[in-house]
Design a protein around this motif. Structure first.
Motif, PDB file in Angstrom:
ATOM      1  N   MET A   1       8.618 -15.262  -0.967  1.00  0.00           N
ATOM      2  CA  MET A   1       8.714 -13.904  -1.383  1.00  0.00           C
ATOM      3  C   MET A   1       8.038 -13.551  -2.577  1.00  0.00           C
ATOM      4  O   MET A   1       8.342 -14.437  -3.581  1.00  0.00           O
ATOM      5  N   ALA A   2       7.816 -12.262  -2.934  1.00  0.00           N
ATOM      6  CA  ALA A   2       7.187 -11.785  -4.180  1.00  0.00           C
ATOM      7  C   ALA A   2       7.762 -10.353  -4.453  1.00  0.00           C
ATOM      8  O   ALA A   2       8.026  -9.728  -3.732  1.00  0.00           O
ATOM      9  N   ASN A   3       7.812 -10.226  -5.629  1.00  0.00           N
ATOM     10  CA  ASN A   3       8.342  -8.967  -6.252  1.00  0.00           C
ATOM     11  C   ASN A   3       7.024  -8.252  -6.874  1.00  0.00           C
ATOM     12  O   ASN A   3       6.112  -8.921  -7.271  1.00  0.00           O
ATOM     13  N   VAL A   4       6.652  -7.034  -6.364  1.00  0.00           N
ATOM     14  CA  VAL A   4       5.390  -6.099  -6.657  1.00  0.00           C
ATOM     15  C   VAL A   4       5.920  -4.950  -7.164  1.00  0.00           C
ATOM     16  O   VAL A   4       6.643  -4.271  -6.914  1.00  0.00           O
ATOM     17  N   THR A   5       5.520  -4.845  -8.470  1.00  0.00           N
ATOM     18  CA  THR A   5       5.836  -3.615  -9.228  1.00  0.00           C
ATOM     19  C   THR A   5       4.328  -2.763  -9.792  1.00  0.00           C
ATOM     20  O   THR A   5       3.434  -3.411 -10.262  1.00  0.00           O
ATOM     21  N   LEU A   6       4.735  -1.552 -10.055  1.00  0.00           N
ATOM     22  CA  LEU A   6       3.383  -0.733 -10.518  1.00  0.00           C
ATOM     23  C   LEU A   6       3.457  -0.969 -12.001  1.00  0.00           C
ATOM     24  O   LEU A   6       4.530  -1.048 -12.762  1.00  0.00           O
ATOM     25  N   LYS A   7       2.358  -1.148 -12.705  1.00  0.00           N
ATOM     26  CA  LYS A   7       2.154  -1.359 -14.032  1.00  0.00           C
ATOM     27  C   LYS A   7       2.220   0.315 -14.724  1.00  0.00           C
ATOM     28  O   LYS A   7       1.926   1.209 -13.850  1.00  0.00           O
ATOM     29  N   ASP A   8       2.790   0.194 -15.862  1.00  0.00           N
ATOM     30  CA  ASP A   8       2.803   1.392 -16.509  1.00  0.00           C
ATOM     31  C   ASP A   8       1.450   1.948 -16.570  1.00  0.00           C
ATOM     32  O   ASP A   8       0.431   1.570 -16.967  1.00  0.00           O
ATOM     33  N   GLY A   9       1.499   3.609 -16.292  1.00  0.00           N
ATOM     34  CA  GLY A   9       0.413   4.047 -16.240  1.00  0.00           C
ATOM     35  C   GLY A   9      -0.319   4.170 -15.097  1.00  0.00           C
ATOM     36  O   GLY A   9      -1.328   5.175 -14.752  1.00  0.00           O
ATOM     37  N   ALA A  10      -0.085   3.484 -14.359  1.00  0.00           N
ATOM     38  CA  ALA A  10      -0.976   3.366 -12.991  1.00  0.00           C
ATOM     39  C   ALA A  10      -0.344   4.696 -11.881  1.00  0.00           C
ATOM     40  O   ALA A  10       0.738   4.922 -12.016  1.00  0.00           O
ATOM     41  N   ASN A  11      -1.354   5.246 -11.271  1.00  0.00           N
ATOM     42  CA  ASN A  11      -1.172   6.192 -10.436  1.00  0.00           C
ATOM     43  C   ASN A  11      -0.067   5.664  -9.138  1.00  0.00           C
ATOM     44  O   ASN A  11      -0.478   4.695  -8.519  1.00  0.00           O
ATOM     45  N   PRO A  12       0.777   6.364  -8.771  1.00  0.00           N
ATOM     46  CA  PRO A  12       2.017   6.130  -7.789  1.00  0.00           C
ATOM     47  C   PRO A  12       1.292   5.716  -6.632  1.00  0.00           C
ATOM     48  O   PRO A  12       1.887   4.834  -5.699  1.00  0.00           O
ATOM     49  N   THR A  13       0.048   6.241  -6.326  1.00  0.00           N
ATOM     50  CA  THR A  13      -0.511   6.179  -5.001  1.00  0.00           C
ATOM     51  C   THR A  13      -0.839   4.541  -4.913  1.00  0.00           C
ATOM     52  O   THR A  13      -1.215   3.941  -3.841  1.00  0.00           O
ATOM     53  N   GLU A  14      -1.265   3.929  -6.000  1.00  0.00           N
ATOM     54  CA  GLU A  14      -1.485   2.469  -5.921  1.00  0.00           C
ATOM     55  C   GLU A  14      -0.577   1.576  -5.459  1.00  0.00           C
ATOM     56  O   GLU A  14      -0.392   0.425  -4.887  1.00  0.00           O
ATOM     57  N   LEU A  15       0.989   2.088  -5.570  1.00  0.00           N
ATOM     58  CA  LEU A  15       2.025   1.333  -4.867  1.00  0.00           C
ATOM     59  C   LEU A  15       1.842   1.213  -3.628  1.00  0.00           C
ATOM     60  O   LEU A  15       2.079   0.382  -2.831  1.00  0.00           O
ATOM     61  N   GLU A  16       1.657   2.276  -2.924  1.00  0.00           N
ATOM     62  CA  GLU A  16       1.227   2.773  -1.707  1.00  0.00           C
ATOM     63  C   GLU A  16       0.289   1.807  -1.025  1.00  0.00           C
ATOM     64  O   GLU A  16       0.394   1.252  -0.026  1.00  0.00           O
ATOM     65  N   ASN A  17      -0.769   1.701  -1.832  1.00  0.00           N
ATOM     66  CA  ASN A  17      -1.961   0.865  -1.278  1.00  0.00           C
ATOM     67  C   ASN A  17      -1.426  -0.446  -1.347  1.00  0.00           C
ATOM     68  O   ASN A  17      -1.937  -1.317  -0.226  1.00  0.00           O
ATOM     69  N   ALA A  18      -0.702  -0.903  -2.206  1.00  0.00           N
ATOM     70  CA  ALA A  18      -0.244  -2.377  -2.358  1.00  0.00           C
ATOM     71  C   ALA A  18       0.747  -2.541  -1.070  1.00  0.00           C
ATOM     72  O   ALA A  18       0.552  -3.686  -0.526  1.00  0.00           O
ATOM     73  N   LYS A  19       1.608  -1.757  -0.587  1.00  0.00           N
ATOM     74  CA  LYS A  19       2.546  -1.899   0.486  1.00  0.00           C
ATOM     75  C   LYS A  19       1.573  -1.797   1.585  1.00  0.00           C
ATOM     76  O   LYS A  19       1.687  -3.034   2.505  1.00  0.00           O
ATOM     77  N   LYS A  20       0.302  -1.228   1.907  1.00  0.00           N
ATOM     78  CA  LYS A  20      -0.340  -1.165   2.939  1.00  0.00           C
ATOM     79  C   LYS A  20      -1.199  -2.709   3.068  1.00  0.00           C
ATOM     80  O   LYS A  20      -1.245  -3.299   4.076  1.00  0.00           O
ATOM     81  N   ALA A  21      -1.469  -2.927   1.599  1.00  0.00           N
ATOM     82  CA  ALA A  21      -2.284  -4.381   1.878  1.00  0.00           C
ATOM     83  C   ALA A  21      -1.476  -5.346   2.443  1.00  0.00           C
ATOM     84  O   ALA A  21      -1.935  -6.401   3.057  1.00  0.00           O
ATOM     85  N   VAL A  22      -0.034  -5.593   1.907  1.00  0.00           N
ATOM     86  CA  VAL A  22       0.714  -6.375   2.261  1.00  0.00           C
ATOM     87  C   VAL A  22       1.134  -6.306   3.981  1.00  0.00           C
ATOM     88  O   VAL A  22       0.728  -7.215   4.557  1.00  0.00           O
ATOM     89  N   THR A  23       1.261  -5.164   4.550  1.00  0.00           N
ATOM     90  CA  THR A  23       1.536  -5.022   5.896  1.00  0.00           C
ATOM     91  C   THR A  23       0.167  -5.474   6.683  1.00  0.00           C
ATOM     92  O   THR A  23       0.089  -6.015   7.720  1.00  0.00           O
ATOM     93  N   ASP A  24      -1.060  -4.996   5.985  1.00  0.00           N
ATOM     94  CA  ASP A  24      -2.465  -5.247   6.783  1.00  0.00           C
ATOM     95  C   ASP A  24      -2.714  -6.948   6.748  1.00  0.00           C
ATOM     96  O   ASP A  24      -3.366  -7.135   7.827  1.00  0.00           O
ATOM     97  N   LYS A  25      -2.109  -7.653   5.868  1.00  0.00           N
ATOM     98  CA  LYS A  25      -2.266  -9.091   5.949  1.00  0.00           C
ATOM     99  C   LYS A  25      -1.137  -9.791   6.484  1.00  0.00           C
ATOM    100  O   LYS A  25      -1.133 -10.738   6.483  1.00  0.00           O
ATOM    101  N   GLY A  26      -0.363  -8.897   7.369  1.00  0.00           N
ATOM    102  CA  GLY A  26       0.528  -9.840   8.206  1.00  0.00           C
ATOM    103  C   GLY A  26       2.094  -9.731   7.455  1.00  0.00           C
ATOM    104  O   GLY A  26       2.767 -10.379   7.910  1.00  0.00           O
ATOM    105  N   GLY A  27       2.147  -9.287   6.021  1.00  0.00           N
ATOM    106  CA  GLY A  27       3.383  -9.235   5.517  1.00  0.00           C
ATOM    107  C   GLY A  27       4.180  -8.244   5.779  1.00  0.00           C
ATOM    108  O   GLY A  27       4.097  -7.540   6.750  1.00  0.00           O
TER     109      GLY A  27
END
Length: 68
Positions: A1-27
């Motif tokens: 298990m891992a914690n994934v957090t958005l870096k300061d100044g990053a666009n909030p859509t990047e977090l949604e992209n990370a969630k999609k990447a996790v689920t697309d890879k079977g997570g």
């Protein structure tokens, strides 16, 4: 298990992209944080590097934290 957090100044859509990447890879997203922009996920070891290479997020192994 891992914690994934958005870096300061990053666009909030990047977090949604990370969630999609996790689920697309079977997570699976196991918990979404409310105080910080992030989530906890379970995903295959071979997909960790793909997430870690994203310059907009931080990926850290989930661990137990105790106070003294």
């Amino acid at each position: 298990m891992a914690n994934v957090t958005l870096k300061d100044g990053a666009n909030p859509t990047e977090l949604e992209n990370a969630k999609k990447a996790v689920t697309d890879k079977g997570g699976k997203i196991t918990n979404e944080f409310t105080l910080i922009k992030g989530f906890t996920a379970e995903f295959p070891e071979d997909s960790v590097q793909a997430l870690e290479s994203n310059e907009h997020i931080t990926v850290e192994a989930d661990s137990e934290v105790k106070t003294q």
